[in-house]
Design a protein around this motif. Sequence first.
Motif, PDB file in Angstrom:
ATOM      1  N   SER A   1     -13.293 -52.299   3.882  1.00 17.01           N
ATOM      2  CA  SER A   1     -12.614 -53.580   4.118  1.00 17.01           C
ATOM      3  C   SER A   1     -11.135 -53.518   3.750  1.00 17.01           C
ATOM      4  O   SER A   1     -10.331 -54.302   4.247  1.00 17.01           O
ATOM      5  CB  SER A   1     -13.299 -54.694   3.322  1.00 17.01           C
ATOM      6  N   GLY A   2     -10.777 -52.601   2.852  1.00 19.60           N
ATOM      7  CA  GLY A   2      -9.380 -52.510   2.421  1.00 19.60           C
ATOM      8  C   GLY A   2      -8.900 -53.742   1.686  1.00 19.60           C
ATOM      9  O   GLY A   2      -7.696 -54.016   1.636  1.00 19.60           O
ATOM     10  N   THR A   3      -9.826 -54.486   1.075  1.00 21.81           N
ATOM     11  CA  THR A   3      -9.492 -55.762   0.432  1.00 21.81           C
ATOM     12  C   THR A   3      -9.218 -55.535  -1.048  1.00 21.81           C
ATOM     13  O   THR A   3     -10.140 -55.443  -1.862  1.00 21.81           O
ATOM     14  CB  THR A   3     -10.636 -56.772   0.617  1.00 21.81           C
TER      15      THR A   3
ATOM     16  N   HIS B   1     -13.156 -61.272   9.145  1.00 23.79           N
ATOM     17  CA  HIS B   1     -11.883 -61.008   8.478  1.00 23.79           C
ATOM     18  C   HIS B   1     -12.154 -60.027   7.341  1.00 23.79           C
ATOM     19  O   HIS B   1     -13.129 -60.185   6.596  1.00 23.79           O
ATOM     20  CB  HIS B   1     -11.265 -62.286   7.933  1.00 23.79           C
ATOM     21  N   PRO B   2     -11.304 -59.004   7.161  1.00 23.77           N
ATOM     22  CA  PRO B   2     -11.554 -58.021   6.104  1.00 23.77           C
ATOM     23  C   PRO B   2     -11.651 -58.618   4.708  1.00 23.77           C
ATOM     24  O   PRO B   2     -12.436 -58.140   3.872  1.00 23.77           O
ATOM     25  CB  PRO B   2     -10.348 -57.070   6.222  1.00 23.77           C
ATOM     26  N   ILE B   3     -10.854 -59.643   4.421  1.00 28.32           N
ATOM     27  CA  ILE B   3     -10.895 -60.232   3.083  1.00 28.32           C
ATOM     28  C   ILE B   3     -12.263 -60.850   2.811  1.00 28.32           C
ATOM     29  O   ILE B   3     -12.838 -60.670   1.723  1.00 28.32           O
ATOM     30  CB  ILE B   3      -9.777 -61.286   2.928  1.00 28.32           C
TER      31      ILE B   3
ATOM     32  N   PRO C   1      -6.464 -52.318  12.537  1.00 30.57           N
ATOM     33  CA  PRO C   1      -7.590 -51.461  12.908  1.00 30.57           C
ATOM     34  C   PRO C   1      -8.004 -50.485  11.827  1.00 30.57           C
ATOM     35  O   PRO C   1      -9.032 -49.821  11.965  1.00 30.57           O
ATOM     36  CB  PRO C   1      -7.061 -50.719  14.151  1.00 30.57           C
ATOM     37  N   THR C   2      -7.239 -50.362  10.740  1.00 27.98           N
ATOM     38  CA  THR C   2      -7.628 -49.459   9.658  1.00 27.98           C
ATOM     39  C   THR C   2      -8.601 -50.110   8.688  1.00 27.98           C
ATOM     40  O   THR C   2      -9.061 -49.455   7.749  1.00 27.98           O
ATOM     41  CB  THR C   2      -6.390 -49.006   8.871  1.00 27.98           C
ATOM     42  N   ARG C   3      -8.924 -51.381   8.899  1.00 27.76           N
ATOM     43  CA  ARG C   3      -9.825 -52.098   8.006  1.00 27.76           C
ATOM     44  C   ARG C   3     -11.030 -52.610   8.792  1.00 27.76           C
ATOM     45  O   ARG C   3     -10.949 -52.830   9.998  1.00 27.76           O
ATOM     46  CB  ARG C   3      -9.089 -53.271   7.340  1.00 27.76           C
ATOM     47  N   ALA C   4     -12.147 -52.796   8.089  1.00 29.22           N
ATOM     48  CA  ALA C   4     -13.378 -53.284   8.705  1.00 29.22           C
ATOM     49  C   ALA C   4     -13.601 -54.737   8.311  1.00 29.22           C
ATOM     50  O   ALA C   4     -13.261 -55.159   7.201  1.00 29.22           O
ATOM     51  CB  ALA C   4     -14.573 -52.437   8.277  1.00 29.22           C
ATOM     52  N   ALA C   5     -14.191 -55.501   9.221  1.00 30.03           N
ATOM     53  CA  ALA C   5     -14.424 -56.929   8.980  1.00 30.03           C
ATOM     54  C   ALA C   5     -15.903 -57.274   8.885  1.00 30.03           C
ATOM     55  O   ALA C   5     -16.240 -58.429   8.627  1.00 30.03           O
ATOM     56  CB  ALA C   5     -13.780 -57.762  10.086  1.00 30.03           C
TER      57      ALA C   5
ATOM     58  N   ALA D   1     -19.868 -52.106   9.782  1.00 32.63           N
ATOM     59  CA  ALA D   1     -18.486 -51.936   9.322  1.00 32.63           C
ATOM     60  C   ALA D   1     -18.037 -50.482   9.457  1.00 32.63           C
ATOM     61  O   ALA D   1     -16.882 -50.210   9.806  1.00 32.63           O
ATOM     62  CB  ALA D   1     -18.362 -52.388   7.865  1.00 32.63           C
ATOM     63  N   LYS D   2     -18.953 -49.550   9.192  1.00 30.61           N
ATOM     64  CA  LYS D   2     -18.591 -48.142   9.357  1.00 30.61           C
ATOM     65  C   LYS D   2     -18.319 -47.819  10.820  1.00 30.61           C
ATOM     66  O   LYS D   2     -17.388 -47.063  11.141  1.00 30.61           O
ATOM     67  CB  LYS D   2     -19.712 -47.248   8.826  1.00 30.61           C
ATOM     68  N   TYR D   3     -19.107 -48.418  11.716  1.00 27.80           N
ATOM     69  CA  TYR D   3     -18.827 -48.224  13.138  1.00 27.80           C
ATOM     70  C   TYR D   3     -17.448 -48.781  13.502  1.00 27.80           C
ATOM     71  O   TYR D   3     -16.719 -48.184  14.301  1.00 27.80           O
ATOM     72  CB  TYR D   3     -19.901 -48.897  13.988  1.00 27.80           C
ATOM     73  N   GLN D   4     -17.086 -49.907  12.910  1.00 32.16           N
ATOM     74  CA  GLN D   4     -15.759 -50.472  13.166  1.00 32.16           C
ATOM     75  C   GLN D   4     -14.655 -49.513  12.726  1.00 32.16           C
ATOM     76  O   GLN D   4     -13.653 -49.335  13.429  1.00 32.16           O
ATOM     77  CB  GLN D   4     -15.620 -51.817  12.436  1.00 32.16           C
ATOM     78  N   SER D   5     -14.843 -48.890  11.575  1.00 27.30           N
ATOM     79  CA  SER D   5     -13.812 -47.962  11.097  1.00 27.30           C
ATOM     80  C   SER D   5     -13.792 -46.680  11.919  1.00 27.30           C
ATOM     81  O   SER D   5     -12.731 -46.077  12.115  1.00 27.30           O
ATOM     82  CB  SER D   5     -14.045 -47.635   9.616  1.00 27.30           C
ATOM     83  N   ILE D   6     -14.960 -46.246  12.397  1.00 29.38           N
ATOM     84  CA  ILE D   6     -15.011 -45.034  13.218  1.00 29.38           C
ATOM     85  C   ILE D   6     -14.311 -45.263  14.559  1.00 29.38           C
ATOM     86  O   ILE D   6     -13.543 -44.431  15.035  1.00 29.38           O
ATOM     87  CB  ILE D   6     -16.472 -44.596  13.439  1.00 29.38           C
TER      88      ILE D   6
END
Length: 487
Positions: free
Chosen positions: A243-245, A206-208, A197-201, A170-175
């Motif tokens: 995740s921004g959830t 899905h981020p949620i 793209p500002t959230r990780a899944a 998930a950190k790689y996704q955000s980077i």
Amino acid sequence: MPRRTRYLSLGLGVLAVALLVVGRWDLSLAVGAGALLAWGMKDPARVTWAIFVVAFAVPVTINFGYPTNPSYTLLLLLFVLAVWGGVLRNGNDRWDPKLFGAVLLLPLSALLAGILHWHGAKPIIVGIAPLLAIGALCWRVIEESRRDPRLIARIAEALTWFSVAVAIFAKYQSISGTWPIFDQLAYHWTYTSLFDPTRAAGLSGHPIIYGTFAMAMALVALILRGRYWYVPFTANLVGLVLSGTRSAWVGMFLALVLWLFYEWRKISWRGVGTTVAIAVVAFAFVALRPFPHSSTPSSSSSSSSSSPNSSTPTPRSVDSVRAAGARMSDPIGSASANARFTRIGAVWDGITDDWSTVVFGHGPEANVRYLETTGIDDGQAQVFDNTYLSFWYNYGLLGLISLFLVMLGAYLRFRSLPARVLLVGLAAQVFFFDVWLWIGAVAVFLLAVAMGASGNPAWSTKPLRELVPGIPRPRTEQDVDRVTVQS
């Protein structure tokens, strides 16, 4: 392990890695899943392992040529595993009328609503099938937990360490601002990084749902307190922020309040220092940004239904701290919050059509029919985004009461701290999304009831009278005898 089995395992591992190297994620996953199922089909305990691994690790947002919707396909697979686990036990599961009634309560509510508001047999089958499958899975994991209380403890701890790898992903996704695997294989663009793209899944698609997973794993790590427990706990706090959830943040907050209520006597300065250290490390990992000069993509609407111009996301570093702050700055006035208010109004109008829809609902799959025919014209995803209102809309007040009875019954029956904490966190979060076909979120409920049914004395909660000063303790025969002797 026999030599032949070791060679076979090594060969399958090499094959899976080779397929990953050449970019065939689908075939690599098929090899891994096939090996897992073959290993798990020989022993009931292994079946339980396979159930949780499939539920948490296989996303429903990727369609590998399934014959039907991925959620229904994976639910069918999990149902087969549950039934096969019972077959391996030779039908020796303990008969529990209360558990049997709880398993059938929701399907029967759905059946009654479908008969009274008849739209054919297919909607009834499609609506009831997930409820029956989830009920069978609950029965299976409860029985295995009762037979071997240590089994579910090993599974839960293994899942917390698995979640560390997911948090790194998930950190790689955000980077990078991309979702590898999902950007290439997801069957709809809303399940790719183009969604936001500002959230990780994570691995959930899905981020949620990743927020649900990170919340659950953080709570499990906190309560189990295994060796180096602070590593998975911190990793999942990072994942929860990435995740921004917001719904998972609310669930985590309420679950921690409940945990503190039961554990407040154990609070110490050492614990406070550990909490501060974990918060500092988690913030550092969230803020870590190897490419600080890359522009942060603006957050897209959380459920926009319009198709984007490009299907290939551009890798861009995300300022995760700023993104999380933006989601916290105006939670009531955000686009997703306004969309949910709109949906609450639309669903409530449908629920209150007449007395029969209030009591019995509109029947199974009624929400799908409404969204396909009428819809909600606000440019957002065509979902109700509220498990409780969706259940009421489909199955009426009787169905909603049945759902509350199942959740409340599980909370009261299982005097287990991890079970109660997970149930409270999940119950709060599903107010903000429809949970039923998101298997990764349903698996949190499975984990909660499994941990509750294990009867592990280390997880048991104290009675309320021992937690709150001033509540009198009921007098026992020993107390009466003691008073008599003293007099």
